[in-house]
Motif scaffolding. Structure first.
Motif, PDB file in Angstrom:
ATOM      1  N   THR A 142     -31.222  71.766 -62.656  1.00  0.00           N
ATOM      2  CA  THR A 142     -30.805  70.443 -63.132  1.00  0.00           C
ATOM      3  C   THR A 142     -30.311  70.611 -64.570  1.00  0.00           C
ATOM      4  OG1 THR A 142     -33.018  70.013 -63.914  1.00  0.00           O
ATOM      5  CG2 THR A 142     -32.483  69.178 -61.727  1.00  0.00           C
ATOM      6  N   PRO A 143     -29.457  69.693 -65.066  1.00  0.00           N
ATOM      7  CA  PRO A 143     -28.917  69.853 -66.424  1.00  0.00           C
ATOM      8  C   PRO A 143     -29.996  70.043 -67.496  1.00  0.00           C
ATOM      9  CG  PRO A 143     -27.738  68.136 -65.285  1.00  0.00           C
ATOM     10  CD  PRO A 143     -28.851  68.547 -64.371  1.00  0.00           C
ATOM     11  N   VAL A 144     -31.114  69.330 -67.362  1.00  0.00           N
ATOM     12  CA  VAL A 144     -32.140  69.471 -68.409  1.00  0.00           C
ATOM     13  C   VAL A 144     -32.823  70.830 -68.337  1.00  0.00           C
ATOM     14  CG1 VAL A 144     -32.621  67.055 -68.912  1.00  0.00           C
ATOM     15  CG2 VAL A 144     -33.728  68.122 -66.950  1.00  0.00           C
ATOM     16  N   ARG A 145     -33.018  71.349 -67.132  1.00  0.00           N
ATOM     17  CA  ARG A 145     -33.601  72.695 -67.011  1.00  0.00           C
ATOM     18  C   ARG A 145     -32.614  73.734 -67.522  1.00  0.00           C
ATOM     19  NH1 ARG A 145     -36.798  74.856 -61.937  1.00  0.00           N
ATOM     20  NH2 ARG A 145     -36.788  76.628 -63.364  1.00  0.00           N
ATOM     21  N   LEU A 146     -31.358  73.470 -67.235  1.00  0.00           N
ATOM     22  CA  LEU A 146     -30.308  74.380 -67.685  1.00  0.00           C
ATOM     23  C   LEU A 146     -30.297  74.465 -69.213  1.00  0.00           C
ATOM     24  CD1 LEU A 146     -27.628  74.726 -65.319  1.00  0.00           C
ATOM     25  CD2 LEU A 146     -26.676  74.532 -67.548  1.00  0.00           C
ATOM     26  N   ARG A 147     -30.472  73.322 -69.859  1.00  0.00           N
ATOM     27  CA  ARG A 147     -30.507  73.289 -71.331  1.00  0.00           C
ATOM     28  C   ARG A 147     -31.690  74.090 -71.847  1.00  0.00           C
ATOM     29  NH1 ARG A 147     -28.781  69.478 -75.032  1.00  0.00           N
ATOM     30  NH2 ARG A 147     -30.868  68.839 -75.671  1.00  0.00           N
ATOM     31  N   PHE A 148     -32.824  73.905 -71.199  1.00  0.00           N
ATOM     32  CA  PHE A 148     -34.016  74.632 -71.634  1.00  0.00           C
ATOM     33  C   PHE A 148     -33.796  76.143 -71.459  1.00  0.00           C
ATOM     34  CE2 PHE A 148     -38.258  76.359 -71.525  1.00  0.00           C
ATOM     35  CZ  PHE A 148     -38.926  75.632 -72.495  1.00  0.00           C
ATOM     36  N   ALA A 163     -38.393  59.712 -74.760  1.00  0.00           N
ATOM     37  CA  ALA A 163     -38.289  60.936 -75.571  1.00  0.00           C
ATOM     38  C   ALA A 163     -37.487  61.997 -74.833  1.00  0.00           C
ATOM     39  CB  ALA A 163     -39.685  61.455 -75.920  1.00  0.00           C
ATOM     40  N   ALA A 164     -37.738  62.128 -73.521  1.00  0.00           N
ATOM     41  CA  ALA A 164     -37.004  63.125 -72.727  1.00  0.00           C
ATOM     42  C   ALA A 164     -35.511  62.799 -72.724  1.00  0.00           C
ATOM     43  CB  ALA A 164     -37.547  63.154 -71.300  1.00  0.00           C
ATOM     44  N   ASP A 165     -35.203  61.526 -72.574  1.00  0.00           N
ATOM     45  CA  ASP A 165     -33.800  61.089 -72.614  1.00  0.00           C
ATOM     46  C   ASP A 165     -33.167  61.412 -73.961  1.00  0.00           C
ATOM     47  OD1 ASP A 165     -32.655  60.043 -70.381  1.00  0.00           O
ATOM     48  OD2 ASP A 165     -33.551  58.054 -70.624  1.00  0.00           O
ATOM     49  N   TYR A 166     -33.895  61.062 -75.010  1.00  0.00           N
ATOM     50  CA  TYR A 166     -33.369  61.191 -76.373  1.00  0.00           C
ATOM     51  C   TYR A 166     -33.100  62.659 -76.734  1.00  0.00           C
ATOM     52  CZ  TYR A 166     -33.139  60.457 -81.462  1.00  0.00           C
ATOM     53  OH  TYR A 166     -32.744  60.416 -82.766  1.00  0.00           O
ATOM     54  N   PHE A 167     -34.039  63.537 -76.357  1.00  0.00           N
ATOM     55  CA  PHE A 167     -33.889  64.945 -76.743  1.00  0.00           C
ATOM     56  C   PHE A 167     -33.221  65.792 -75.656  1.00  0.00           C
ATOM     57  CE2 PHE A 167     -37.277  63.471 -79.583  1.00  0.00           C
ATOM     58  CZ  PHE A 167     -36.770  63.910 -80.806  1.00  0.00           C
ATOM     59  N   GLY A 168     -32.951  65.191 -74.508  1.00  0.00           N
ATOM     60  CA  GLY A 168     -32.257  65.932 -73.444  1.00  0.00           C
ATOM     61  C   GLY A 168     -33.102  67.027 -72.831  1.00  0.00           C
ATOM     62  N   VAL A 169     -34.350  66.702 -72.542  1.00  0.00           N
ATOM     63  CA  VAL A 169     -35.225  67.685 -71.884  1.00  0.00           C
ATOM     64  C   VAL A 169     -35.847  67.013 -70.655  1.00  0.00           C
ATOM     65  CG1 VAL A 169     -35.770  68.914 -74.030  1.00  0.00           C
ATOM     66  CG2 VAL A 169     -37.228  67.025 -73.271  1.00  0.00           C
ATOM     67  N   SER A 170     -36.536  67.790 -69.836  1.00  0.00           N
ATOM     68  CA  SER A 170     -37.196  67.192 -68.675  1.00  0.00           C
ATOM     69  C   SER A 170     -38.436  66.445 -69.157  1.00  0.00           C
ATOM     70  CB  SER A 170     -37.594  68.270 -67.678  1.00  0.00           C
ATOM     71  OG  SER A 170     -38.648  69.044 -68.205  1.00  0.00           O
ATOM     72  N   ARG A 203     -30.189  57.410 -61.704  1.00  0.00           N
ATOM     73  CA  ARG A 203     -29.469  58.677 -61.648  1.00  0.00           C
ATOM     74  C   ARG A 203     -30.218  59.703 -60.801  1.00  0.00           C
ATOM     75  NH1 ARG A 203     -28.621  59.267 -67.921  1.00  0.00           N
ATOM     76  NH2 ARG A 203     -30.671  58.363 -67.781  1.00  0.00           N
ATOM     77  N   SER A 204     -29.470  60.557 -60.135  1.00  0.00           N
ATOM     78  CA  SER A 204     -30.100  61.608 -59.350  1.00  0.00           C
ATOM     79  C   SER A 204     -30.494  62.734 -60.303  1.00  0.00           C
ATOM     80  CB  SER A 204     -29.110  62.128 -58.318  1.00  0.00           C
ATOM     81  OG  SER A 204     -28.093  62.851 -58.965  1.00  0.00           O
ATOM     82  N   PRO A 205     -31.374  63.659 -59.853  1.00  0.00           N
ATOM     83  CA  PRO A 205     -31.766  64.743 -60.757  1.00  0.00           C
ATOM     84  C   PRO A 205     -30.574  65.544 -61.268  1.00  0.00           C
ATOM     85  CG  PRO A 205     -33.224  64.667 -58.859  1.00  0.00           C
ATOM     86  CD  PRO A 205     -32.147  63.662 -58.620  1.00  0.00           C
ATOM     87  N   ARG A 206     -29.537  65.737 -60.400  1.00  0.00           N
ATOM     88  CA  ARG A 206     -28.392  66.538 -60.843  1.00  0.00           C
ATOM     89  C   ARG A 206     -27.631  65.838 -61.964  1.00  0.00           C
ATOM     90  NH1 ARG A 206     -27.424  71.628 -60.711  1.00  0.00           N
ATOM     91  NH2 ARG A 206     -25.217  71.397 -60.487  1.00  0.00           N
ATOM     92  N   GLU A 207     -27.701  64.485 -61.941  1.00  0.00           N
ATOM     93  CA  GLU A 207     -26.977  63.747 -62.975  1.00  0.00           C
ATOM     94  C   GLU A 207     -27.912  63.377 -64.124  1.00  0.00           C
ATOM     95  OE1 GLU A 207     -24.078  61.249 -60.011  1.00  0.00           O
ATOM     96  OE2 GLU A 207     -26.122  60.621 -60.336  1.00  0.00           O
ATOM     97  N   ASN A 208     -29.073  63.964 -64.101  1.00  0.00           N
ATOM     98  CA  ASN A 208     -30.090  63.595 -65.077  1.00  0.00           C
ATOM     99  C   ASN A 208     -29.597  63.873 -66.500  1.00  0.00           C
ATOM    100  OD1 ASN A 208     -32.492  62.647 -65.907  1.00  0.00           O
ATOM    101  ND2 ASN A 208     -33.681  64.450 -65.377  1.00  0.00           N
ATOM    102  N   ARG A 209     -30.366  63.419 -67.457  1.00  0.00           N
ATOM    103  CA  ARG A 209     -29.976  63.539 -68.853  1.00  0.00           C
ATOM    104  C   ARG A 209     -29.440  64.922 -69.211  1.00  0.00           C
ATOM    105  NH1 ARG A 209     -33.876  61.261 -67.259  1.00  0.00           N
ATOM    106  NH2 ARG A 209     -34.810  63.291 -66.965  1.00  0.00           N
TER     107      ARG A 209
END
Lengths: 429, 192
Positions: free
Chosen positions: A201-207, A313-320, A368-374
């Motif tokens: 997912t995008p947030v895992r990808l960021r991590f 907080a997860a939304d704001y910082f872009g994490v899961s 939003r779906s997990p794939r479209e998540n933050r």
């Protein structure tokens, strides 16, 4: 002496053997019979240009390498050596081959356009040898703070980590990887390539990207990397999370994406994160007796951090949300019991209606779906390839035909590539 | 006999103008295409026409196998498309002519290696086919008219201009009046 057909045939055989493929497997992937490949490798049938291109891709070699004067028969690309799954899984092999080709093209275009010296480049930190988990966590946290300071990020979120890393001269590559691999860091000839598993997912990808970022900053003196003639590589597997270098990289990722000051300020803005019974002693110089104390009393439960604050907080910082819970816990903003309850919620264990990433549940994440998540999509190496190819076309360093090949490699549709080529033509100087 | 290696864009344009056979039948030339170029022709109908020309010996398929040609091809692939690189590598080493309509980098590289006299394109081939009596100028005018109108209707301005330019170049080679006489010469609609 010039290269002979027999010598080229021998090179093809040794390149195949170095990549761990049998004649049968290579012939199948090439789309010819095994006897045909055997004839080519025995020098009894001349290899054609088209076959050479496909063989070089199959063996993850540049076609120019196979024809070069100083050919190294056993030089297996470092990525193939590091990603052992590539030997047994043709899909992984194809993905690695594609990634190497993409990188070669990007580096070639940068060289052609003279843009390879313009990026400041990522620094390399010399850190002490890791001896324990606590030290690894501490170093990860410290490194994250230093990097944030170097980049003048303050305590703000990093909206586009891919773009930030690209601005530091790193190449960010999203690609299909084996399920057990979250990403890898690769240093081919002085460049830094950070690759992450596309299926996350995008947030895992960021991590994962922040995790690889840490490896790129400090892990080139440790024993974990694999080295070959074309560079060094560190592959991160999900099963190696307790290895000290991985612990440090995970601590770095959390602290970089969720900086301590930023988290505290964010919660402060929500009126959270303070003790419910704050007590302060009022000091005065020269006072002889006991200093007076002042005690506040905030409404009961007003400081508790719950699902809504975690989701925000997860939304704001872009994490899961799971990552946010752990970070809040590590910053001592959550107790053990609350942490467990929030983790169960974040993982969806608290019942389907409460799952934060279930679009049908109408949870805190919205619909939003997990794939479209933050988390915005990362800028990837493919986009960079397209930009460089367009510039090279504009400067007439490459032909329109080459541009279309590169655009295809970058995943651009034919009609879009055509439009871009025409726009570039209009700008030709 | 003059050996001419065709690039993919020339083959595709000749097919679009329904002139492939007329051009390939010119007796004073031997037409060839590398297998790299043929691989770039992916439209099934176009492929069928090319395969038919190959089976009738109007076009020869050539594979790159010589070491020096392969080396040159590998180097050229850095700056040119696969078919372009293969065609230029093989023409550079063989003394043959290359037919391509690409401008920019390919033309620069080809001019450097082959000179003007060994670099040809669709307009030259069409002009030769007309001179040789294989193609009527009037038919070409009409075909360009049709192709350009279709491109215009589908807002493919670049394609429309491309064919108009080809026709203008053929006219210039043949002499304007000659080619346009007795036919409705195509001119792009006004207002653009």
């Amino acid at each position: 002496m010039g290269l002979t057909h027999e010598a080229l045939a021998e090179r093809l055989r040794s390149a195949r053997e170095a990549s761990g493929l049998t004649q049968e497997e290579a012939a199948r992937q090439l789309g010819v019979s095994r006897p045909t490949l055997a004839q080519i490798e025995a020098g009894k049938r001349k290899v054609t240009g088209l076959e050479l291109v496909r063989l070089s891709s199959l063996y993850s070699r540049a076609i120019t390498d196979l024809l070069a004067v100083d050919f190294e028969p056993t030089a297996e690309p470092v990525l193939m050596r590091a990603l052992t799954e590539a030997r047994s899984d043709p899909k992984v092999r194809a993905a690695v081959s594609e990634a190497l080709s993409l990188l070669r093209d990007i580096l070639g275009l940068r060289d052609m356009l003279g843009t390879n010296d313009t990026d400041p480049g990522l620094p390399v930190y010399r850190l002490p040898r890791l001896t324990g988990r606590w030290q690894a966590v501490e170093l990860g946290n410290r490194l994250a703070a230093e990097e944030r300071q170097r980049l003048a990020l303050g305590s703000s979120p990093v909206p586009d980590l891919g773009a930030l890393l690209e601005s530091q001269g790193a190449l960010v590559l999203e690609m299909e990887l084996p399920d057990a691999v979250s990403g890898f860091t690769f240093r081919p000839n002085g460049e830094v390539v950070l690759a992450v598993h596309l299926s996350q997912t995008p947030v895992r990808l960021r991590f994962s990207l922040a995790h690889e970022y840490c490896h790129a900053l400090c892990d080139w003196s440790r024993d974990a990397f694999i080295e070959a003639k074309d560079g060094k590589a560190i592959v991160c597997r999900n099963t190696e999370g307790s290895e000290l270098g991985e612990v440090r990289a995970n601590a770095f990722a959390a602290a970089f994406l969720l900086p301590t000051d930023g988290v505290r300020r964010f919660l402060g803005d929500l009126g959270k994160g303070f003790p419910t019974r704050p007590i302060e002693t009022v000091f005065s110089e020269g006072q002889t007796g006991p200093h007076p104390t002042a005690e506040g009393r905030l409404p009961p439960h007003s400081q508790e951090i719950g699902e809504m604050e975690v989701a925000l907080a997860a939304d704001y910082f872009g994490v899961s949300q799971e990552c946010a819970v752990w970070r809040l816990f590590n910053l001592k903003l959550l107790g053990e019991g609350r942490k467990d309850r929030l983790l169960a919620w974040a993982r969806g264990e608290a019942g389907p209606s409460a799952h934060p990433e279930d679009p049908s549940a109408g949870g805190p994440s919205g619909s939003r779906s997990p794939r479209e998540n933050r988390g915005r999509p990362l800028r990837s190496a493919r986009r960079m390839l397209l930009m460089l190819a367009l510039e090279a076309l504009r400067r007439e360093e490459i032909s329109a035909g080459k541009f279309h090949e590169l655009a295809r490699e970058a995943g651009v549709e034919e009609s879009r590539a055509q439009t871009l080529a025409h726009l570039s033509e209009g700008q030709t100087t | 006999m003059k050996e001419i290696y065709l690039d993919a864009n020339v083959i595709i344009d000749l097919i679009a103008l329904e002139c492939l056979t007329e051009v390939l039948e010119i007796p004073s030339a031997l037409f060839r295409a590398t297998e790299n170029v043929l691989k770039e022709i992916t439209d099934p109908e176009e492929r069928e026409l090319v395969e038919s020309a190959i089976s009738r010996d109007l076009l020869q398929r050539v594979a790159l196998t010589e070491i020096e040609v392969l080396r040159d091809y590998a180097q050229l692939k850095r700056i040119l498309g696969d078919g372009e690189a293969a065609t230029l590598a093989v023409t550079s080493s063989s003394g043959a002519t290359m037919a391509s309509d690409e401008k920019g980098r390919l033309r620069k590289e080809a001019l450097k290696r082959l000179g003007d006299e060994r670099l040809s394109g669709t307009p030259e081939l069409l002009a030769n086919a007309i001179a040789d009596g294989r193609l009527r100028a009037q038919d070409l005018e009409e075909r360009v008219h049709v192709v350009a109108e279709i491109a215009h209707a589908s807002a493919a301005t670049h394609r429309e201009m491309h064919f108009t330019r080809i026709l203008d170049e053929v006219r210039a080679r043949r002499g304007r009046q000659d080619l346009a006489s007795g036919s409705q010469a195509y001119r792009p609609p006004k207002g653009r």
